[in-house]
Design a protein around this motif. Structure first.
Motif, PDB file in Angstrom:
ATOM      1  N   GLY A 134       0.825  -1.198   0.000  1.00  0.00           N
ATOM      2  CA  GLY A 134       0.000   0.000   0.000  1.00  0.00           C
ATOM      3  C   GLY A 134       0.858   1.247   0.000  1.00  0.00           C
ATOM      4  N   ALA A 135       0.235   2.371  -0.305  1.00  0.00           N
ATOM      5  CA  ALA A 135       0.940   3.651  -0.317  1.00  0.00           C
ATOM      6  C   ALA A 135       0.658   4.377   0.999  1.00  0.00           C
ATOM      7  CB  ALA A 135       0.485   4.500  -1.490  1.00  0.00           C
ATOM      8  N   PRO A 136       1.703   4.721   1.759  1.00  0.00           N
ATOM      9  CA  PRO A 136       1.483   5.407   3.032  1.00  0.00           C
ATOM     10  C   PRO A 136       1.247   6.903   2.857  1.00  0.00           C
ATOM     11  CG  PRO A 136       3.811   5.073   2.696  1.00  0.00           C
ATOM     12  CD  PRO A 136       3.102   4.414   1.524  1.00  0.00           C
ATOM     13  N   ASP A 137       0.399   7.428   3.696  1.00  0.00           N
ATOM     14  CA  ASP A 137       0.170   8.869   3.821  1.00  0.00           C
ATOM     15  C   ASP A 137      -0.135   9.613   2.526  1.00  0.00           C
ATOM     16  OD1 ASP A 137       0.532   8.930   6.684  1.00  0.00           O
ATOM     17  OD2 ASP A 137       2.664   8.563   6.288  1.00  0.00           O
ATOM     18  N   PRO A 138      -1.136   9.163   1.757  1.00  0.00           N
ATOM     19  CA  PRO A 138      -1.530   9.944   0.588  1.00  0.00           C
ATOM     20  C   PRO A 138      -2.252  11.241   0.988  1.00  0.00           C
ATOM     21  CG  PRO A 138      -3.021   8.106   0.876  1.00  0.00           C
ATOM     22  CD  PRO A 138      -1.919   7.941   1.885  1.00  0.00           C
ATOM     23  N   SER A 139      -2.705  11.301   2.224  1.00  0.00           N
ATOM     24  CA  SER A 139      -3.357  12.497   2.764  1.00  0.00           C
ATOM     25  C   SER A 139      -2.460  13.080   3.850  1.00  0.00           C
ATOM     26  CB  SER A 139      -4.706  12.125   3.385  1.00  0.00           C
ATOM     27  OG  SER A 139      -5.545  11.512   2.429  1.00  0.00           O
ATOM     28  N   PRO A 140      -2.629  14.360   4.173  1.00  0.00           N
ATOM     29  CA  PRO A 140      -1.812  14.954   5.231  1.00  0.00           C
ATOM     30  C   PRO A 140      -2.019  14.250   6.574  1.00  0.00           C
ATOM     31  CG  PRO A 140      -2.984  16.648   4.001  1.00  0.00           C
ATOM     32  CD  PRO A 140      -3.532  15.325   3.553  1.00  0.00           C
ATOM     33  N   VAL A 141      -0.975  14.206   7.384  1.00  0.00           N
ATOM     34  CA  VAL A 141      -1.047  13.645   8.729  1.00  0.00           C
ATOM     35  C   VAL A 141      -1.816  14.618   9.613  1.00  0.00           C
ATOM     36  CG1 VAL A 141       0.323  12.966  10.750  1.00  0.00           C
ATOM     37  CG2 VAL A 141       1.114  12.365   8.449  1.00  0.00           C
ATOM     38  N   ASP A 142      -2.753  14.090  10.428  1.00  0.00           N
ATOM     39  CA  ASP A 142      -3.475  14.903  11.413  1.00  0.00           C
ATOM     40  C   ASP A 142      -2.759  14.748  12.743  1.00  0.00           C
ATOM     41  OD1 ASP A 142      -5.591  15.741   9.741  1.00  0.00           O
ATOM     42  OD2 ASP A 142      -6.658  13.863  10.068  1.00  0.00           O
ATOM     43  N   GLU A 143      -2.254  15.846  13.273  1.00  0.00           N
ATOM     44  CA  GLU A 143      -1.549  15.760  14.551  1.00  0.00           C
ATOM     45  C   GLU A 143      -1.995  16.902  15.448  1.00  0.00           C
ATOM     46  OE1 GLU A 143       2.463  14.311  16.491  1.00  0.00           O
ATOM     47  OE2 GLU A 143       2.387  14.516  14.337  1.00  0.00           O
ATOM     48  N   TYR A 144      -2.720  16.526  16.506  1.00  0.00           N
ATOM     49  CA  TYR A 144      -3.211  17.469  17.501  1.00  0.00           C
ATOM     50  C   TYR A 144      -2.935  16.866  18.879  1.00  0.00           C
ATOM     51  CZ  TYR A 144      -5.782  19.061  13.401  1.00  0.00           C
ATOM     52  OH  TYR A 144      -6.109  19.497  12.144  1.00  0.00           O
TER      53      TYR A 144
ATOM     54  N   PHE B 117      -3.560   5.462   4.394  1.00  0.00           N
ATOM     55  CA  PHE B 117      -2.907   4.616   3.398  1.00  0.00           C
ATOM     56  C   PHE B 117      -3.863   4.382   2.249  1.00  0.00           C
ATOM     57  CE2 PHE B 117      -4.927   1.447   6.164  1.00  0.00           C
ATOM     58  CZ  PHE B 117      -5.519   0.577   5.252  1.00  0.00           C
ATOM     59  N   GLU B 118      -3.277   4.007   1.138  1.00  0.00           N
ATOM     60  CA  GLU B 118      -4.036   3.663  -0.065  1.00  0.00           C
ATOM     61  C   GLU B 118      -3.788   2.186  -0.318  1.00  0.00           C
ATOM     62  OE1 GLU B 118      -3.212   4.998  -4.471  1.00  0.00           O
ATOM     63  OE2 GLU B 118      -3.966   6.686  -3.287  1.00  0.00           O
ATOM     64  N   ASP B 119      -4.869   1.408  -0.503  1.00  0.00           N
ATOM     65  CA  ASP B 119      -4.689  -0.016  -0.778  1.00  0.00           C
ATOM     66  C   ASP B 119      -4.245  -0.204  -2.233  1.00  0.00           C
ATOM     67  OD1 ASP B 119      -6.962  -0.071  -2.486  1.00  0.00           O
ATOM     68  OD2 ASP B 119      -8.191  -1.211  -1.092  1.00  0.00           O
ATOM     69  N   PRO B 120      -3.944  -1.428  -2.656  1.00  0.00           N
ATOM     70  CA  PRO B 120      -3.435  -1.633  -4.017  1.00  0.00           C
ATOM     71  C   PRO B 120      -4.371  -1.159  -5.133  1.00  0.00           C
ATOM     72  CG  PRO B 120      -2.919  -3.541  -2.680  1.00  0.00           C
ATOM     73  CD  PRO B 120      -3.833  -2.664  -1.857  1.00  0.00           C
ATOM     74  N   ASP B 121      -5.668  -1.043  -4.844  1.00  0.00           N
ATOM     75  CA  ASP B 121      -6.612  -0.558  -5.850  1.00  0.00           C
ATOM     76  C   ASP B 121      -6.854   0.940  -5.761  1.00  0.00           C
ATOM     77  OD1 ASP B 121      -7.894  -2.856  -7.528  1.00  0.00           O
ATOM     78  OD2 ASP B 121      -7.637  -3.666  -5.515  1.00  0.00           O
ATOM     79  N   GLY B 122      -6.246   1.600  -4.781  1.00  0.00           N
ATOM     80  CA  GLY B 122      -6.393   3.045  -4.655  1.00  0.00           C
ATOM     81  C   GLY B 122      -7.440   3.498  -3.655  1.00  0.00           C
ATOM     82  N   HIS B 123      -8.091   2.569  -2.944  1.00  0.00           N
ATOM     83  CA  HIS B 123      -9.070   2.947  -1.925  1.00  0.00           C
ATOM     84  C   HIS B 123      -8.337   3.607  -0.758  1.00  0.00           C
ATOM     85  CE1 HIS B 123     -12.074   0.701  -4.116  1.00  0.00           C
ATOM     86  NE2 HIS B 123     -11.277  -0.359  -4.092  1.00  0.00           N
ATOM     87  N   LEU B 124      -8.853   4.764  -0.314  1.00  0.00           N
ATOM     88  CA  LEU B 124      -8.212   5.537   0.741  1.00  0.00           C
ATOM     89  C   LEU B 124      -8.767   5.181   2.111  1.00  0.00           C
ATOM     90  CD1 LEU B 124      -8.197   9.045  -0.973  1.00  0.00           C
ATOM     91  CD2 LEU B 124      -6.247   7.518  -0.651  1.00  0.00           C
ATOM     92  N   TRP B 125      -7.849   4.889   3.033  1.00  0.00           N
ATOM     93  CA  TRP B 125      -8.202   4.541   4.404  1.00  0.00           C
ATOM     94  C   TRP B 125      -7.486   5.486   5.355  1.00  0.00           C
ATOM     95  CZ3 TRP B 125     -11.236   0.449   6.227  1.00  0.00           C
ATOM     96  CH2 TRP B 125     -11.725  -0.419   5.243  1.00  0.00           C
TER      97      TRP B 125
END
Length: 143
Positions: free
Chosen positions: A97-107, A115-123
């Motif tokens: 999978g691809a790590p951190d396709p979206s910005p990290v939320d840190e509060y 992460f993005e799975d092999p088909d591109g679904h965003l989790w």
């Protein structure tokens, strides 16, 4: 009884996707799996049905989106700690999978990565200190 969620995701390679979700901690429920679908159990209340495109088309006449190029849904699951968030992302990356396709939320009260799975679904994977979040919300409500 707690409500359950069942997500259905179209996948291009069922064996690859099944192995990916097993690598991040899901268990395959053989009772509801065959050569067209894998029922992946993330928890007692969260199940992901990975379906071949032909199987998925049995449930909708709409065109199947290419999740690597378009987005229709962002899926987020909770984690028990900040470390558990990082562990899940590391497992996803190790499984292809691809790590951190979206910005990290840190509060102070929340930490989230994606992460993005092999088909591109965003989790998204998020940990939240609910007591601290409630306190933070209460202090801003009176301002």
């Amino acid at each position: 009884m707690a409500k359950m969620i069942f997500l259905s995701l179209p996948v291009s390679d069922l064996a690859r996707s099944t192995a990916f979700y097993q690598a991040i901690g899901a268990e395959k429920n053989a009772q509801f799996s065959d050569d067209t679908a894998s029922c992946m159990v993330l928890s007692d209340t969260i199940h992901v049905m990975l379906m071949t495109h032909d199987k998925y088309r049995q449930f909708t006449s709409k065109k199947i989106a290419d999740a690597k190029n378009t987005s229709q849904v962002l899926i987020c699951i909770s984690a028990d700690s900040r470390d558990a968030v990082d562990e899940t992302i590391a497992k996803a990356q190790a499984a292809g999978g691809a790590p951190d396709p979206s910005p990290v939320d840190e509060y102070d009260f929340m930490y989230g990565r994606s992460f993005e799975d092999p088909d591109g679904h965003l989790w998204g994977v998020n940990w939240m200190d609910f007591a601290a979040a409630t306190a933070a919300q209460s202090s801003t409500a009176g301002a």
